[in-house]
Scaffold this motif. Sequence first.
Motif, mmCIF file in Angstrom:
data_model
loop_
_atom_site.group_PDB
_atom_site.id
_atom_site.type_symbol
_atom_site.label_atom_id
_atom_site.label_comp_id
_atom_site.label_asym_id
_atom_site.label_seq_id
_atom_site.Cartn_x
_atom_site.Cartn_y
_atom_site.Cartn_z
ATOM 1 N N TYR A 186 0.833 -1.201 0.000
ATOM 2 C CA TYR A 186 0.000 0.000 0.000
ATOM 3 C C TYR A 186 0.869 1.254 0.000
ATOM 4 C CZ TYR A 186 -3.630 -3.299 1.448
ATOM 5 O OH TYR A 186 -4.492 -4.352 1.511
ATOM 6 N N TYR A 187 0.279 2.343 -0.441
ATOM 7 C CA TYR A 187 0.942 3.635 -0.319
ATOM 8 C C TYR A 187 -0.083 4.688 0.101
ATOM 9 C CZ TYR A 187 -1.170 5.502 -4.593
ATOM 10 O OH TYR A 187 -2.069 5.953 -5.520
ATOM 11 N N VAL A 188 0.402 5.730 0.724
ATOM 12 C CA VAL A 188 -0.399 6.910 1.044
ATOM 13 C C VAL A 188 0.441 8.118 0.649
ATOM 14 C CG1 VAL A 188 -1.509 8.291 2.836
ATOM 15 C CG2 VAL A 188 -1.568 5.791 2.979
ATOM 16 N N MET A 189 -0.074 8.924 -0.259
ATOM 17 C CA MET A 189 0.649 10.109 -0.716
ATOM 18 C C MET A 189 -0.159 11.352 -0.358
ATOM 19 S SD MET A 189 1.883 11.111 -4.566
ATOM 20 C CE MET A 189 0.183 11.135 -5.150
ATOM 21 N N ILE A 190 0.505 12.350 0.190
ATOM 22 C CA ILE A 190 -0.179 13.576 0.584
ATOM 23 C C ILE A 190 0.719 14.754 0.281
ATOM 24 C CG2 ILE A 190 0.664 13.517 2.981
ATOM 25 C CD1 ILE A 190 -2.162 14.506 3.807
ATOM 26 N N THR A 290 -13.082 14.101 2.758
ATOM 27 C CA THR A 290 -13.647 15.326 2.200
ATOM 28 C C THR A 290 -12.656 16.477 2.293
ATOM 29 O OG1 THR A 290 -15.869 14.631 2.837
ATOM 30 C CG2 THR A 290 -15.560 16.968 2.355
ATOM 31 N N ILE A 291 -11.993 16.581 3.447
ATOM 32 C CA ILE A 291 -11.079 17.694 3.691
ATOM 33 C C ILE A 291 -9.851 17.609 2.805
ATOM 34 C CG2 ILE A 291 -9.533 18.719 5.410
ATOM 35 C CD1 ILE A 291 -11.611 17.951 7.506
ATOM 36 N N VAL A 292 -9.254 16.428 2.710
ATOM 37 C CA VAL A 292 -7.989 16.294 1.979
ATOM 38 C C VAL A 292 -8.186 15.677 0.594
ATOM 39 C CG1 VAL A 292 -6.717 16.087 4.127
ATOM 40 C CG2 VAL A 292 -7.464 14.019 2.972
ATOM 41 N N GLY A 293 -9.442 15.663 0.113
ATOM 42 C CA GLY A 293 -9.754 14.982 -1.135
ATOM 43 C C GLY A 293 -8.909 15.410 -2.308
ATOM 44 N N ASN A 294 -8.544 16.685 -2.386
ATOM 45 C CA ASN A 294 -7.752 17.175 -3.507
ATOM 46 C C ASN A 294 -6.255 17.109 -3.247
ATOM 47 O OD1 ASN A 294 -9.977 17.927 -5.177
ATOM 48 N ND2 ASN A 294 -10.292 19.705 -3.860
ATOM 49 N N HIS A 295 -5.866 16.597 -2.089
ATOM 50 C CA HIS A 295 -4.454 16.647 -1.695
ATOM 51 C C HIS A 295 -3.887 15.289 -1.291
ATOM 52 C CE1 HIS A 295 -4.885 21.025 -1.585
ATOM 53 N NE2 HIS A 295 -6.004 20.825 -0.934
ATOM 54 N N MET A 296 -4.683 14.237 -1.395
ATOM 55 C CA MET A 296 -4.257 12.931 -0.900
ATOM 56 C C MET A 296 -4.584 11.857 -1.929
ATOM 57 S SD MET A 296 -5.326 11.210 2.739
ATOM 58 C CE MET A 296 -4.675 9.642 3.274
ATOM 59 N N ARG A 297 -3.790 10.803 -1.926
ATOM 60 C CA ARG A 297 -3.996 9.684 -2.846
ATOM 61 C C ARG A 297 -3.551 8.400 -2.164
ATOM 62 N NH1 ARG A 297 -6.597 9.246 -7.914
ATOM 63 N NH2 ARG A 297 -5.929 7.275 -8.816
ATOM 64 N N THR A 298 -4.292 7.297 -2.357
ATOM 65 C CA THR A 298 -3.909 6.019 -1.755
ATOM 66 C C THR A 298 -4.516 4.871 -2.543
ATOM 67 O OG1 THR A 298 -3.903 4.709 0.285
ATOM 68 C CG2 THR A 298 -5.889 5.984 -0.181
ATOM 69 N N ASN A 299 -3.884 3.700 -2.442
ATOM 70 C CA ASN A 299 -4.491 2.494 -3.018
ATOM 71 C C ASN A 299 -5.170 1.657 -1.935
ATOM 72 O OD1 ASN A 299 -2.130 1.659 -1.790
ATOM 73 N ND2 ASN A 299 -1.560 0.214 -3.383
ATOM 74 N N PHE A 300 -5.229 2.163 -0.692
ATOM 75 C CA PHE A 300 -6.100 1.569 0.313
ATOM 76 C C PHE A 300 -7.541 1.735 -0.158
ATOM 77 C CE2 PHE A 300 -2.759 2.021 3.655
ATOM 78 C CZ PHE A 300 -2.924 0.794 4.269
ATOM 79 N N GLU A 301 -8.382 0.779 0.178
ATOM 80 C CA GLU A 301 -9.807 0.954 0.000
ATOM 81 C C GLU A 301 -10.406 1.327 1.357
ATOM 82 O OE1 GLU A 301 -11.858 -1.952 -2.252
ATOM 83 O OE2 GLU A 301 -10.177 -2.320 -3.595
#
Length: 473
Positions: A186-190, A290-301
């Motif tokens: 998994y990854y989490v990008m912010i 909702t808050i970080v919707g335009n600033h965050m990306r992840t392949n977690f579901e």
Amino acid sequence: MSFVKQVRHLSPNNRAKNKKPFYKRKGWKVSFLILGTFLIFLASFLAYLYSNGSKVFEDGGYSSLARAIKGERLEGEEEGRVNVLFLGRGGENHPGGLLTDSMLVASIDTKEKKIALISIPRDLLVPIKNHGQDKLNSTFAYGYKDFLDKNCKKKKQADCTNDALAAGSALTEDTVSNVLGIPIQYYVMIDFEGFKQLVNKLGGVDIYVDKAIYDPLYPDKNMKGYELFSIKAGQQHMNGEVALKYSRSRETTSDFDRSRRQQQVISAVKDKSFQAGVLANPKKVLDLVTIVGNHMRTNFEPFELKLMADIIKNSDTGNIISRVLSSANDSFLVSDSSTGTFYLRPKSGNFDDIKEMFKNIFSGQHQEPTSAKIEVLNASKTPGLAGKVALELEKNTKFEVSSIKTYKDKLKKTVVFDYTNGKKKSATDFLKNKYKVEVLTKTRDASSDVDIALIIGDDFSVNSLNSSEISKR
């Protein structure tokens, strides 16, 4: 109920009485209300995922409900280890916004309930698929731009951007996986703005500052000049702006100190999330989306975030193992500016030592070497080899080389003599793993204070030495 009553109950007249229209039966309104409420909730949830999830979750979160119903587990959970790559980048309107400013891997041992954090420096020179060797922090940009160039001439820009973000993240995952020798599930990008909003939504984080920071060269908001960032030592409550600066400041310290601070911040965000009950509450998770919707990306579901939260909650979070890959004397990297550009390279010439460390990080089988007094003896047919080995050891480890000698006999195999009876195990293990040699326990002379002897035989591989050190001799 008697047999006669059962027959009467099944008679045509009684069956006819039971065939009332649903709206004349008792309780139909309550049942209809419950069903209607559920359908409205389901429709709202799917609409929410469509409008917000597509910005954060790679597949928009659409398969989450089906997978949750199936009772699926996290990837890697059955094998006993889940690895998550955290990426921080500047984002839009930030110079070098596609370069990953920070990279950290969180590894969770799902069987022993342990957690390890490993920070990887952005200046590490790594092989990048289709791009040769370059700094690790450029990997995301390569993957992102490659996808745009090949696939986005006819696509809508918004759709193309989302896919390009996924492509950049995938290439970074693969590259880090090759360096550490493990799968990244998994990854989490912010980006910076999303990080600030996330911390503020949590109400700030509490961090103990080991050493006061005074940085007059922190980039200003317009990224055209500088502004002062300072913070006192001791327990501090930080909002998003301060936490970001604390994570990024480096002019008066080092990249490696900054990596340690980033680990502090990640741990603080984790602690605050559990205190506020965020990760255990799907609604709060979706609020954050909702808050970080335009600033965050992840392949977690979405449902996997809840599973991950449960695993972390039941793990030993009070004893998180922390590692920072650095060029310190007792670590695995060495700095190199021979080409005119600053890079970090593995001391051994490859990533084998790093892979071994990461593989055994929970078992403690591969520790960075402690200080030790060592003598290096040449028992090979190659003159001067002991001096080259001693130079490398003294420069890149905590070893103190007390003497360089020619051994009394010629040996075919390299060997390590341990005179401490195992008291310097991390040092002997380091030599054993680095040079692939046997360690023998020996009794030293009463007049000697040496801890370890490295006796070089004919089988010693010159490739084990740092090539830059050999060229200096």
